[in-house]
Scaffold this active site. Sequence first.
Site, PDB file in Angstrom:
ATOM      1  N   HIS A 244       0.780  -1.077   0.138  1.00  0.00           N
ATOM      2  CA  HIS A 244      -0.140  -0.130   0.027  1.00  0.00           C
ATOM      3  C   HIS A 244       0.883   1.228   0.004  1.00  0.00           C
ATOM      4  O   HIS A 244       0.571   2.126  -0.472  1.00  0.00           O
ATOM      5  CB  HIS A 244      -0.817   0.023   1.206  1.00  0.00           C
ATOM      6  CG  HIS A 244      -1.735  -1.130   1.210  1.00  0.00           C
ATOM      7  ND1 HIS A 244      -1.713  -2.051   2.235  1.00  0.00           N
ATOM      8  CD2 HIS A 244      -2.973  -1.283   0.360  1.00  0.00           C
ATOM      9  CE1 HIS A 244      -2.790  -2.952   2.188  1.00  0.00           C
ATOM     10  NE2 HIS A 244      -3.413  -2.419   1.183  1.00  0.00           N
TER      11      HIS A 244
ATOM     12  N   GLY B  59      -2.891  -2.048  -6.751  1.00  0.00           N
ATOM     13  CA  GLY B  59      -1.459  -2.728  -6.812  1.00  0.00           C
ATOM     14  C   GLY B  59      -1.951  -3.674  -7.791  1.00  0.00           C
ATOM     15  O   GLY B  59      -3.112  -4.197  -8.039  1.00  0.00           O
TER      16      GLY B  59
END
Length: 289
Positions: free
Chosen positions: A37, A147
Amino acid sequence: MIQVTRIEDLRNHLLPLRKSGRRIALVPTMGYLHEGHMALVDAARAANDVVVASVFVNPLQFGPNEDYAKYPRDLQRDAALLEQHGCDVLFAPSVEEMYPKPMATYVEVPSLSTPLCGRTRPGHFRGVATVVTKLFHIVQPDTAYFGQKDGQQVAVIRRMVEDLNMPIDIVAVPIVREPDGLAKSSRNIYLTPEERPHATVLYRALQRGLELLQSGERRPDVVRAAMADLVSSEPGVRLDYAEAVSMDTLTPPERLHGATMLAIAAYVGGARLIDNVQVDVQDNQVHLL
Ligand code: PAF
């Protein structure tokens, strides 16, 4: 960094910034943040004026027997990490704030949502596409960061943005891995010390698939079977799927060519883990994407 829980407060904060021409980035997350993250936040910070991160465990994307209730949460730790990485706004709404009444409207990309994870997680990508659309409408970012580990999710969101003319650049950030190859994931917390070494089999199997492609193999079934065999032979690991698919359709083509994703999902103890490798396959060459 400011922390906001109400949609109206977030809108009031962002409106003057948008009007004065600031470039706004959104990093949507479900919290319990890790280096993967943080790579999204760092990328957003480097290319934008205002970075908004959302932390919201979205009930709409969990099936009835999935881990919604026990999904790890630690907002205080998340806030500290986001602040360290230069995030400007943390948006952490409650479920009631996001869903004041049962939803009657959904966003769906069925063709890209049914293969791969869609087979065992029906409704998952509908929940993702719907909450991401809501977040896009609430924040109205110029750009949003996701992601690459959730390769199918990125494909679904890119297609949704294209089909619905959402004026938002989607940036996919490379997977961050542990030194032994395991992809960083909030769900790695479910692994016991005994299970943890076995979890690297997803990465090892992807490397095996990649080696086959590099040695000239172009039949998706052969690549798929090699990866599946390796995962299935690992003690304590149960294969969900191993696939070699075209990135356009997320289904196996007759022969692998062009943008290709090797993707694996497997249960390691109680944790369902996913991983992938994305490559450009040409006649005599294979390049990592
Ligand atoms: O990738 C995630 O963490 C979630 O699916 C997302 C994009 C934040 C939507 O809830």
